[in-house]
Design a protein around this motif. Sequence first.
Motif, PDB file in Angstrom:
ATOM      1  N   ARG A  17       0.831  -1.210   0.000  1.00 61.17           N
ATOM      2  CA  ARG A  17       0.000   0.000   0.000  1.00 61.17           C
ATOM      3  C   ARG A  17       0.865   1.260   0.000  1.00 61.17           C
ATOM      4  O   ARG A  17       0.591   2.207  -0.735  1.00 61.17           O
ATOM      5  CB  ARG A  17      -0.947   0.003   1.192  1.00 61.17           C
ATOM      6  N   ILE A  19       2.250   1.676  -3.492  1.00 62.33           N
ATOM      7  CA  ILE A  19       1.201   2.084  -4.429  1.00 62.33           C
ATOM      8  C   ILE A  19       0.895   3.564  -4.245  1.00 62.33           C
ATOM      9  O   ILE A  19       0.769   4.314  -5.220  1.00 62.33           O
ATOM     10  CB  ILE A  19      -0.066   1.225  -4.248  1.00 62.33           C
ATOM     11  N   GLU A  20       0.784   4.000  -3.010  1.00 60.28           N
ATOM     12  CA  GLU A  20       0.508   5.417  -2.748  1.00 60.28           C
ATOM     13  C   GLU A  20       1.648   6.306  -3.237  1.00 60.28           C
ATOM     14  O   GLU A  20       1.417   7.419  -3.698  1.00 60.28           O
ATOM     15  CB  GLU A  20       0.235   5.647  -1.262  1.00 60.28           C
ATOM     16  N   HIS A  41      -1.873   4.642  -8.018  1.00 58.87           N
ATOM     17  CA  HIS A  41      -2.437   3.329  -8.360  1.00 58.87           C
ATOM     18  C   HIS A  41      -2.468   3.070  -9.865  1.00 58.87           C
ATOM     19  O   HIS A  41      -2.445   1.930 -10.295  1.00 58.87           O
ATOM     20  CB  HIS A  41      -3.833   3.159  -7.743  1.00 58.87           C
ATOM     21  N   ILE A  95      -4.264  -3.996 -10.595  1.00 56.92           N
ATOM     22  CA  ILE A  95      -5.195  -3.264  -9.743  1.00 56.92           C
ATOM     23  C   ILE A  95      -6.455  -3.042 -10.562  1.00 56.92           C
ATOM     24  O   ILE A  95      -6.441  -2.317 -11.549  1.00 56.92           O
ATOM     25  CB  ILE A  95      -4.582  -1.932  -9.253  1.00 56.92           C
ATOM     26  N   ARG A 100      -8.823   3.111  -7.826  1.00 58.65           N
ATOM     27  CA  ARG A 100      -8.319   3.798  -6.637  1.00 58.65           C
ATOM     28  C   ARG A 100      -7.217   2.945  -6.035  1.00 58.65           C
ATOM     29  O   ARG A 100      -6.973   1.824  -6.477  1.00 58.65           O
ATOM     30  CB  ARG A 100      -9.446   3.957  -5.614  1.00 58.65           C
ATOM     31  N   THR A 101      -6.575   3.477  -5.012  1.00 62.90           N
ATOM     32  CA  THR A 101      -5.598   2.689  -4.264  1.00 62.90           C
ATOM     33  C   THR A 101      -6.340   1.621  -3.479  1.00 62.90           C
ATOM     34  O   THR A 101      -7.311   1.932  -2.778  1.00 62.90           O
ATOM     35  CB  THR A 101      -4.813   3.589  -3.295  1.00 62.90           C
TER      36      THR A 101
END
Length: 167
Positions: free
Chosen positions: A116, A119-120, A124, A135, A139-140
Amino acid sequence: MASSPRPPVERVRPPKAPYRVVNRLMRTLLSTPSRARRIGRHLLLLHVTGRRSGRELVFPVAYRDNGDGRLLVLTNSPWRVNLRDRPDVAVTLLGRQRPARAHLVEDPDRVATVYRGLIEAVGHQRAGRRMGIRINAPRTPTHDELAEAARRDGLALVYLDVEGRAR
């Protein structure tokens, strides 16, 4: 019967035949210092001993600097099981083979936290391709969605402490 929707995050399974050829080429390129200078800034060769066969296995893997002197490899590949309780490995980094210690992390919560954060950091939209995941959400993904993907698809982390590497 309608098919179920895809999960928000899932493992990417690349086609086997082309990857065999690409991996063979990458092993050659990453083993030579002059060639590895160009492509070895994000790729290394990981040398592990097979748990059952006892043979040396060599895998080209993407890595990133973890910021604490260790290298971080994200994986969902089956070779990771060879690292369970077997931390002594070698890496070929920028064309030079060196001993290393590997720490395999398969705990879904710890894996989700790292995924996470990464990804942030990159967004994403671009993260999936860089991280070997797909993904499917716009969104994330949440921590729980990433933890579920880790359980279901075998997402894992490998921290490498490489001997003789400048920190």
